[in-house]
Design an enzyme around this catalytic site. Structure first.
Site, short mmCIF file in Angstrom:
data_model
loop_
_atom_site.label_atom_id
_atom_site.label_comp_id
_atom_site.label_asym_id
_atom_site.label_seq_id
_atom_site.Cartn_x
_atom_site.Cartn_y
_atom_site.Cartn_z
N TYR A 151 0.92 -1.53 0.31
CA TYR A 151 0.14 0.40 0.03
C TYR A 151 0.89 1.37 0.10
O TYR A 151 0.50 2.23 -0.37
CB TYR A 151 -1.08 -0.32 1.38
N LYS A 155 1.13 4.62 -2.94
CA LYS A 155 0.99 5.22 -2.45
C LYS A 155 2.34 7.18 -2.93
O LYS A 155 1.94 7.58 -3.07
CB LYS A 155 0.10 5.60 -1.27
#
Length: 233
Positions: A151, A155
């Site tokens: 994740y 990002k």
């Protein structure tokens, strides 16, 4: 009062959570909103709340042909595009040895490839309107944590993409905004803390980005909740 009367916006991940709240806010502000997501039923239910302002569009943001169709259909219908909000996102959390390749690929596809594709096809239409791209990143795009390898990587990549877009588009006066919220009280967070940000709070920050005074760009905003004093260490 600033509003979006006469503006056309696309919001990805628009069927639920932050995307749905944002679509409602833009619609109340006068924009024509194309809400895109994979869930046709949820999109149609949302559009039923604002039949004159929200258009549902079923789209898998990771598929180039579908994303191009989303952009082209919007421009064909409304004649222009003013705002693109790259909001669609997915999170799978586990330490690197346990994180599956499938989950890694999914996060890279939705969180990074999706914004790339949407921006790629939207830019030729945003230049004439001197429009906006809003990328919904995360605090996890600025600070890593154990269990967030995939994740955070996606990002952090989105933050880099935002920086590149800023540099490439500034001569065209297309604004690129990046918002990095902490945990939000939506389905995405699973079990958020009671003091976590609300989708409405994050939506208001994005609203201020896209209605900023002429000549003003909120380039990057990091949002965190205020932790109650009794819960601080």
């Amino acid at each position: 009062m600033a509003d979006l009367q006469g503006k056309t916006a696309i919001i990805t991940g628009g069927s639920k959570g932050l995307g749905a709240v944002l679509a409602r806010r833009f619609a109340r502000g006068g924009a024509q909103v194309v809400a895109a997501a994979r869930s046709t039923d949820a999109l149609e239910k949302l559009a039923g709340e604002f039949p004159d302002h929200i258009i549902p569009f079923t789209c898998n943001i990771t598929q180039a042909d579908q994303v191009k169709s989303l952009i082209d259909s919007t421009v064909n219908r409304f004649g222009k595009l003013d705002i693109l909000v790259n909001n669609a996102g997915v999170g799978r959390f586990d330490r690197i040895p346990e994180l599956s390749e499938e989950d890694w690929d999914l996060m890279m596809a939705v969180n990074l490839k999706g914004p790339f594709l949407a921006s790629k096809f939207a830019i030729p239409h945003l230049i004439p309107t001197k429009g906006h791209i809003v990328n919904v990143s995360s605090v996890a795009g600025t600070v890593a944590f154990p269990g967030g390898g995939g994740y955070c990587a996606s990002k952090f990549g989105l933050m880099a993409l935002s920086d590149v877009l800023t540099q490439e588009l500034k001569k065209h006066e297309v604004k690129v905004n990046t918002i990095c919220p902490g945990s939000i009280q939506t389905e995405f967070s699973g079990n958020p803390k009671s003091y976590s940000l609300t989708a409405e709070q994050v939506t208001e920050a994005i609203w201020h980005m896209v209605t900023a005074p002429e000549g003003v760009i909120y380039n990057q905003v990091i949002m965190r909740p205020q932790v109650p004093s009794q819960m601080q260490k």
